[in-house]
Motif scaffolding. Structure first.
Motif, PDB file in Angstrom:
ATOM      1  N   ASP A  34       7.285  -8.782  35.913  1.00  0.00           N
ATOM      2  CA  ASP A  34       6.557  -7.427  36.210  1.00  0.00           C
ATOM      3  C   ASP A  34       5.011  -7.543  35.914  1.00  0.00           C
ATOM      4  N   ARG A  35       4.131  -6.993  36.713  1.00  0.00           N
ATOM      5  CA  ARG A  35       2.811  -7.249  36.662  1.00  0.00           C
ATOM      6  C   ARG A  35       2.230  -6.703  35.185  1.00  0.00           C
ATOM      7  N   ARG A  36       2.726  -5.601  34.886  1.00  0.00           N
ATOM      8  CA  ARG A  36       2.176  -4.812  33.672  1.00  0.00           C
ATOM      9  C   ARG A  36       2.637  -5.857  32.642  1.00  0.00           C
ATOM     10  N   ASP A  37       3.721  -6.381  32.455  1.00  0.00           N
ATOM     11  CA  ASP A  37       4.010  -7.039  31.493  1.00  0.00           C
ATOM     12  C   ASP A  37       3.346  -8.599  31.422  1.00  0.00           C
ATOM     13  N   VAL A  38       2.951  -9.073  32.437  1.00  0.00           N
ATOM     14  CA  VAL A  38       2.099 -10.278  32.318  1.00  0.00           C
ATOM     15  C   VAL A  38       0.543  -9.967  31.813  1.00  0.00           C
ATOM     16  N   ALA A  39       0.208  -8.726  32.455  1.00  0.00           N
ATOM     17  CA  ALA A  39      -1.022  -7.997  32.063  1.00  0.00           C
ATOM     18  C   ALA A  39      -1.320  -8.155  30.423  1.00  0.00           C
ATOM     19  N   ASP A  40      -0.057  -7.405  29.793  1.00  0.00           N
ATOM     20  CA  ASP A  40       0.064  -7.083  28.543  1.00  0.00           C
ATOM     21  C   ASP A  40      -0.018  -8.601  27.601  1.00  0.00           C
ATOM     22  N   GLU A  41       0.652  -9.559  28.166  1.00  0.00           N
ATOM     23  CA  GLU A  41       0.756 -10.834  27.665  1.00  0.00           C
ATOM     24  C   GLU A  41      -0.732 -11.540  27.734  1.00  0.00           C
ATOM     25  N   LEU A  42      -1.226 -11.532  28.815  1.00  0.00           N
ATOM     26  CA  LEU A  42      -2.561 -12.149  28.828  1.00  0.00           C
ATOM     27  C   LEU A  42      -3.829 -11.608  28.126  1.00  0.00           C
ATOM     28  N   ALA A  43      -3.707 -10.123  27.985  1.00  0.00           N
ATOM     29  CA  ALA A  43      -4.748  -9.566  27.037  1.00  0.00           C
ATOM     30  C   ALA A  43      -4.363  -9.938  25.668  1.00  0.00           C
ATOM     31  N   ALA A  44      -3.114  -9.972  25.111  1.00  0.00           N
ATOM     32  CA  ALA A  44      -2.664 -10.221  23.793  1.00  0.00           C
ATOM     33  C   ALA A  44      -3.400 -11.518  23.411  1.00  0.00           C
ATOM     34  N   MET A  45      -3.228 -12.433  24.475  1.00  0.00           N
ATOM     35  CA  MET A  45      -3.696 -13.793  24.048  1.00  0.00           C
ATOM     36  C   MET A  45      -5.234 -13.625  23.866  1.00  0.00           C
ATOM     37  N   ALA A  46      -5.854 -13.253  24.944  1.00  0.00           N
ATOM     38  CA  ALA A  46      -7.591 -13.035  24.792  1.00  0.00           C
ATOM     39  C   ALA A  46      -7.905 -12.271  23.323  1.00  0.00           C
ATOM     40  N   ASN A  47      -7.000 -11.287  23.219  1.00  0.00           N
ATOM     41  CA  ASN A  47      -7.341 -10.687  21.887  1.00  0.00           C
ATOM     42  C   ASN A  47      -7.076 -11.453  20.579  1.00  0.00           C
ATOM     43  N   GLY A  48      -6.280 -12.598  20.732  1.00  0.00           N
ATOM     44  CA  GLY A  48      -5.935 -13.338  19.562  1.00  0.00           C
ATOM     45  C   GLY A  48      -6.783 -14.821  19.918  1.00  0.00           C
ATOM     46  N   ARG A  49      -6.248 -15.858  19.658  1.00  0.00           N
ATOM     47  CA  ARG A  49      -6.635 -17.021  19.423  1.00  0.00           C
ATOM     48  C   ARG A  49      -6.732 -17.693  21.075  1.00  0.00           C
ATOM     49  N   GLY A  50      -6.366 -17.240  22.136  1.00  0.00           N
ATOM     50  CA  GLY A  50      -6.130 -17.683  23.439  1.00  0.00           C
ATOM     51  C   GLY A  50      -4.778 -18.205  23.527  1.00  0.00           C
ATOM     52  N   GLY A  51      -4.323 -18.832  24.718  1.00  0.00           N
ATOM     53  CA  GLY A  51      -3.089 -19.325  24.935  1.00  0.00           C
ATOM     54  C   GLY A  51      -2.958 -19.443  26.598  1.00  0.00           C
ATOM     55  N   THR A  52      -1.743 -19.916  26.779  1.00  0.00           N
ATOM     56  CA  THR A  52      -1.444 -20.365  28.034  1.00  0.00           C
ATOM     57  C   THR A  52      -0.004 -19.554  28.651  1.00  0.00           C
ATOM     58  N   VAL A  53      -0.007 -19.193  29.999  1.00  0.00           N
ATOM     59  CA  VAL A  53       0.945 -18.612  30.595  1.00  0.00           C
ATOM     60  C   VAL A  53       1.550 -19.830  31.599  1.00  0.00           C
ATOM     61  N   VAL A  54       2.816 -20.046  31.836  1.00  0.00           N
ATOM     62  CA  VAL A  54       3.250 -20.807  32.841  1.00  0.00           C
ATOM     63  C   VAL A  54       4.234 -20.049  33.630  1.00  0.00           C
ATOM     64  N   LEU A  55       3.857 -20.150  34.968  1.00  0.00           N
ATOM     65  CA  LEU A  55       4.464 -19.574  35.828  1.00  0.00           C
ATOM     66  C   LEU A  55       5.572 -20.400  36.573  1.00  0.00           C
ATOM     67  N   GLY A  56       6.929 -20.286  36.594  1.00  0.00           N
ATOM     68  CA  GLY A  56       7.866 -21.173  37.175  1.00  0.00           C
ATOM     69  C   GLY A  56       8.611 -21.851  36.191  1.00  0.00           C
ATOM     70  N   VAL A  57       8.625 -21.182  35.156  1.00  0.00           N
ATOM     71  CA  VAL A  57       9.674 -21.906  33.899  1.00  0.00           C
ATOM     72  C   VAL A  57      10.527 -20.983  33.468  1.00  0.00           C
ATOM     73  N   ASP A  58      11.741 -21.140  33.121  1.00  0.00           N
ATOM     74  CA  ASP A  58      12.656 -19.951  32.675  1.00  0.00           C
ATOM     75  C   ASP A  58      12.464 -20.031  31.212  1.00  0.00           C
ATOM     76  N   ASP A  59      12.180 -18.684  30.457  1.00  0.00           N
ATOM     77  CA  ASP A  59      11.894 -18.594  29.068  1.00  0.00           C
ATOM     78  C   ASP A  59      12.933 -18.603  28.258  1.00  0.00           C
ATOM     79  N   VAL A  60      14.169 -18.881  28.582  1.00  0.00           N
ATOM     80  CA  VAL A  60      15.619 -18.987  27.969  1.00  0.00           C
ATOM     81  C   VAL A  60      15.856 -20.133  27.927  1.00  0.00           C
ATOM     82  N   SER A  61      16.095 -20.625  29.056  1.00  0.00           N
ATOM     83  CA  SER A  61      16.708 -22.229  29.269  1.00  0.00           C
ATOM     84  C   SER A  61      15.796 -23.116  28.869  1.00  0.00           C
ATOM     85  N   LYS A  62      14.313 -22.854  29.040  1.00  0.00           N
ATOM     86  CA  LYS A  62      13.325 -23.660  29.357  1.00  0.00           C
ATOM     87  C   LYS A  62      12.961 -24.590  30.075  1.00  0.00           C
TER      88      LYS A  62
END
Length: 404
Positions: A34-62
């Motif tokens: 979901d576009r809104r969900d990704v936007a929330d994640e990216l903003a949270a990282m920018a508001n914190g210490r930064g971070g990385t989002v990887v598109l193309g990886v399953d978050d449950v099975s890794k």
């Protein structure tokens, strides 16, 4: 984070600086995540210490699933739109395509979005978020107020003294820095001048003022810190009438010199005949110089996406400067009072030499004579006083009438 480290971290799972997302593309549209969900994640990282989002990886099975090659550009554009349009202010993220080893042994393409800790507090569709472990939380009013204060929005700490994330002493330009301190980049004078500072965690970096005046390309970190200059043949904003367009970049003193040169090159010089033939320029060079210095010295650098705009017309010059007026000043009191939003920028500009040919040794005069000089020179040349107005409490506009 090296790419080999990234694969190892994926196996450990998500945390406050790593987010994993599978991607589903149907036709030419990204259906999930979901576009809104990704936007929330990216903003949270920018508001914190930064971070990385990887598109193309399953978050449950890794499991590294990847993105089909013919969908990579679609997903990259979708991610860029989120950063630009779904987060306010827009995120300056590093979006890259690269490959990771999948479980079957072959390499598959993924997209990696790196977000640095931001100078600004970012709002996403769900509100203001921060990362806590592998989850995100909406900031409480008290925490949000503290975030604004730390990033100098409250003005308790001046924004030009804020540390720019991702900067270091090694980013200092030798010749530019030598105007203020010795050539030694480890000179403690840089700290005393607040060109270099440390954040609450002890991490050292350059301040906003240090970046603006002591790096060769401040726009690497502050892309909005520039002057957009346009000259028109007529009296209105019409792309068909544009005679010259330029984005003026570099340190602030260079921006002033090049913007002044742009005006001198673009304005008309008329011959007049009194007792002897003389030349009469459209605008006073000294008034334009003072206006440009004031613009770079006093603009609000905490407004991302807002640039100084310099427009020349056949009958006038317009200068648009981002930010409201400091303290309780009004357009009508500018020539009577003195106040500065960026004290550190002003103090450093006062040490920079002025361009040759002007009756001034240094770029900035701390006596606050800039606006009175603009008024006097404009009245003498054109017969009109300059016009200052505040647009939407967020931009100061100066209009200088051309000499007839």
């Amino acid at each position: 984070m090296a790419e080999l480290d990234l694969f190892d971290r994926i196996q450990l799972g998500e945390d406050s600086t790593l987010e994993l997302k599978c991607v589903d593309v149907t036709g030419r549209r990204v259906k999930s995540p979901d576009r809104r969900d990704v936007a929330d994640e990216l903003a949270a990282m920018a508001n914190g210490r930064g971070g990385t989002v990887v598109l193309g990886v399953d978050d449950v099975s890794k499991e590294v699933i990847g993105i089909p090659l013919d969908h990579l550009d679609i997903v990259e554009g979708w991610a860029r739109e989120i950063c630009n349009d779904s987060v306010n202010p827009a995120l300056d993220a590093d979006i890259r395509k690269f490959t990771l080893d999948a479980s079957a042994g072959q390499s598959v393409p993924v997209i990696r979005i790196d977000v640095a800790r931001s100078l600004f507090v970012h709002k996403s569709p769900g509100g203001y978020f921060r990362g806590i472990g592998s989850s995100r939380r909406e900031m409480s009013p008290e925490f949000l107020a503290r975030q604004f204060q730390e990033r100098s929005y409250s003005r308790l700490i001046r924004f030009d003294e804020t540390i720019v994330p991702g900067t270091a002493r090694s980013d200092l330009h030798f010749e530019l820095t030598r105007r203020f301190a010795s050539a030694d980049p480890m000179d403690d004078t840089l700290r005393k001048l607040r060109i270099v500072a440390s954040d609450s965690d002890g991490t050292e970096g350059l301040t906003v003022a240090g970046v603006l005046l002591c790096t060769a390309n401040p726009q690497t970190w502050l892309p909005h810190a520039c002057v957009q200059a346009v000259s028109y043949a007529g009296e209105r904003t019409d792309t068909d009438d544009q005679t010259d367009v330029r984005d003026i970049l570099g340190p602030l003193d260079k921006q002033v010199s090049e913007a002044l040169h742009f005006v001198k090159r673009s304005m008309l010089v008329r011959a007049t005949k009194t007792n002897a033939l003389s030349e009469r320029p459209q605008f006073s060079e000294r008034a334009v110089f003072e206006a440009l210095v004031n613009a770079v010295a006093h603009r609000d650098y905490s407004l991302p996406g807002s640039r100084i705009r310099l427009h020349l017309f056949a009958d006038r010059l317009e200068l648009h400067v981002p930010g409201s007026l400091a303290n309780t000043m009004t357009p009508d009191s500018l020539h009577l009072r003195q106040s500065s939003r960026n004290e550190l920028v002003v103090s450093l500009l006062a040490r920079c030499p002025a361009p040759t040919g002007l009756d001034r040794s240094h770029l900035m005069d701390r006596r606050g004579d800039g606006v009175p000089i603009i008024r006097t020179d404009c009245k003498r040349l054109s017969g009109y006083l300059p016009e200052y107005s505040l647009l939407d409490e967020s931009e100061l506009r100066l209009v200088i009438k051309a000499a007839g």
